[in-house]
Design an enzyme around this catalytic site. Structure first.
Site, PDB file in Angstrom:
ATOM      1  N   ARG A   1      41.446  36.479  44.166  1.00 46.15           N
ATOM      2  CA  ARG A   1      41.578  37.934  44.123  1.00 46.15           C
ATOM      3  C   ARG A   1      40.400  38.629  44.817  1.00 46.15           C
ATOM      4  NH1 ARG A   1      46.762  37.358  43.383  1.00 46.15           N
ATOM      5  NH2 ARG A   1      47.337  36.602  41.326  1.00 46.15           N
TER       6      ARG A   1
ATOM      7  N   GLU B   1      44.916  41.671  36.740  1.00 47.11           N
ATOM      8  CA  GLU B   1      44.944  40.861  37.959  1.00 47.11           C
ATOM      9  C   GLU B   1      44.865  41.730  39.212  1.00 47.11           C
ATOM     10  OE1 GLU B   1      45.417  37.337  38.902  1.00 47.11           O
ATOM     11  OE2 GLU B   1      44.363  37.308  36.996  1.00 47.11           O
TER      12      GLU B   1
ATOM     13  N   SER C   1      53.113  33.513  37.582  1.00 51.08           N
ATOM     14  CA  SER C   1      53.320  33.668  36.147  1.00 51.08           C
ATOM     15  C   SER C   1      54.724  33.248  35.745  1.00 51.08           C
ATOM     16  CB  SER C   1      53.075  35.126  35.746  1.00 51.08           C
ATOM     17  OG  SER C   1      51.744  35.505  36.034  1.00 51.08           O
TER      18      SER C   1
ATOM     19  N   SER D   1      42.361  36.907  26.398  1.00 55.75           N
ATOM     20  CA  SER D   1      43.457  36.597  27.310  1.00 55.75           C
ATOM     21  C   SER D   1      44.779  36.556  26.553  1.00 55.75           C
ATOM     22  CB  SER D   1      43.232  35.244  27.984  1.00 55.75           C
ATOM     23  OG  SER D   1      44.368  34.869  28.750  1.00 55.75           O
TER      24      SER D   1
END
Length: 429
Positions: free
Chosen positions: A387, A315, A29, A171
């Site tokens: 993930r 996340e 990020s 988002s």
């Protein structure tokens, strides 16, 4: 040519408490935001300890295609020199949400046509509110009626900017993409969110903090309204901190096995939601300390269930769900309905995977209710989601015979994951 089959990767079982110091790469990020800000600055920038992974490589390639000079010759220090933004035949976004949502506003500032597309699964990720916002501020965008990839931006070299109203409940990146480019718009940008709460609020705070560090004037005093004034962004040095989301499975290993994992190099002041993560891990039974040696997590081998709103930490949901499956009491993870639109429908894929391994799991509209039960081995379909691979590996520490259908998907943000994980469990660090 026949399609090659992928051999499942057997997750290593921990023979005892793990004790490891794990060097992790920089945050995805932070890296990708820094790259965009550097490309829009008035002078050169450097990124120290950037992420070396597919998502950051796609961002670099996209910015280069638009005319930015990015030197990645040294893995630990990238140099970015802004160039005149121009047309690009095609930009591949892969499955990276940051690339597909941060670069179309930048393309609006380019002179010419820029086409965007990505992996097949990327065509399911929500982009509609961003597309409509760009059109509202004068950017011509060609795309299908569903507001998903593929799309084409026809830039004129400038964007008028102004105020837009969007629903960013799918988002936070829909807002961040507009803000990151907003200082270069003639009238700046004001984004007003109307709808259910914007998820992943810490990532929006990161965007605002980084914009201010680059010299932008940002007003976020009014809830659900963000304004970036028109102006120049300064080139600067960016020190990229370790990635918290990629660190979580390693911290989970300490919790599950009753061991200790240290992540060195963690800053005293972080742009990532470290305090919220520390609190969640403590509630699940860990001792978490930040000291001169880094961020250290110690476990007892016993994991506690919890009820947690993860709207700002989505996340982390897959690994936390894996911990919940190994806990001593039920858990409810909620506030994460939006992760159905991530790399895959994470709620459905998690529920299916945990259920097949024996866990009691109920899929909710905005989360999961998990009731621990004796678990068994089996192949976990990662659905090409990094993930999911992390979550399955955590379960495999305590459950023999867990296999990942595709561990290579971890290259999206942590190509070293299989090697680091194996080294941690065998003590070869």
């Amino acid at each position: 040519m026949a399609k090659l089959s992928v051999i499942p990767w057997r997750a290593p079982v921990a023979a005892g408490p793990v004790h490891a110091t794990v060097q992790l790469p920089g945050s995805k990020s932070v890296t990708n935001r820094a790259l965009v800000l550097a490309a829009l600055a008035t002078g050169p920038s450097t990124l120290s300890s950037p992420l070396l992974a597919r998502d950051s490589a796609l961002m670099v390639a996209g910015l280069r295609a638009l005319g930015t000079h990015v030197s990645t010759a040294a893995d630990d220090r990238w140099v970015v020199r802004p160039g005149r933004l121009h047309a690009a035949g095609h930009i591949d976004v892969g499955l990276a949400g940051t690339v597909m949502r941060f670069l179309p506003p930048v393309a609006g500032l380019a002179a010419g046509r820029v086409a965007f597309d990505g992996d097949a699964l990327a065509r399911r990720r929500p982009l509609g509110p961003l597309v409509e916002a760009l059109r509202a501020i004068g950017v011509r965008v060609e795309g299908g009626p569903d507001g998903v990839l593929p799309l084409t931006v026809h830039g004129t070299g400038e964007v008028h900017g102004g105020e837009v109203v969007i629903d960013a409940s799918a988002s936070s990146q829909l807002v961040s993409g507009l803000l990151l480019a907003g200082a270069r718009f003639a009238r700046g940008i004001t984004v007003r969110h109307v709808g259910p709460p914007v998820p992943a609020a810490p990532h929006l705070r990161m965007t605002v903090q980084m914009l201010r560090s680059a010299g932008a004037g940002v007003d976020d005093a009014t809830p659900d309204v963000w304004s970036v004034a028109p102006g120049r962004l300064s080139g600067r040095g960016w020190q990229i901190e370790p990635d918290l989301s990629s660190a979580l499975p390693f911290f989970a290993a300490a919790l599950v096995t009753g061991g200790e994992v240290v992540l060195p190099g963690w800053p005293r002041s972080s742009m990532q939601p470290v305090e919220q993560v520390r609190e969640l891990l403590r509630r699940m039974g860990a001792d978490v300390r930040l000291g001169t040696g880094g961020l250290t997590v110690r476990g007892t081998g016993r994991v506690h269930g919890l009820d947690a709103d993860l709207a700002g930490l989505s996340e982390l949901a897959p690994v936390l769900a894996a911990l919940a499956a190994l806990a001593d009491s039920p858990s409810t993870l909620h506030g994460i309905g939006h992760i159905r639109g991530h790399e895959t429908d994470r709620l459905t894929v998690l529920a299916r995977a945990l259920g097949r391994l024996g866990t009691g799991v109920t899929e909710l509209a905005d989360g999961l209710r998990i009731t621990p039960r004796p678990m068994r081995g089996g192949v976990v379909d990662t659905d090409r989601d990094h993930r999911m691979a992390h979550a399955a590996a955590v379960i495999g520490l305590a459950v023999p015979g867990v296999e990942l259908s595709d561990v290579a998907c971890t290259s999206k943000t942590l190509p070293e994951f299989p090697a680091l994980w194996s080294a941690m469990t065998t003590g070869n660090r």
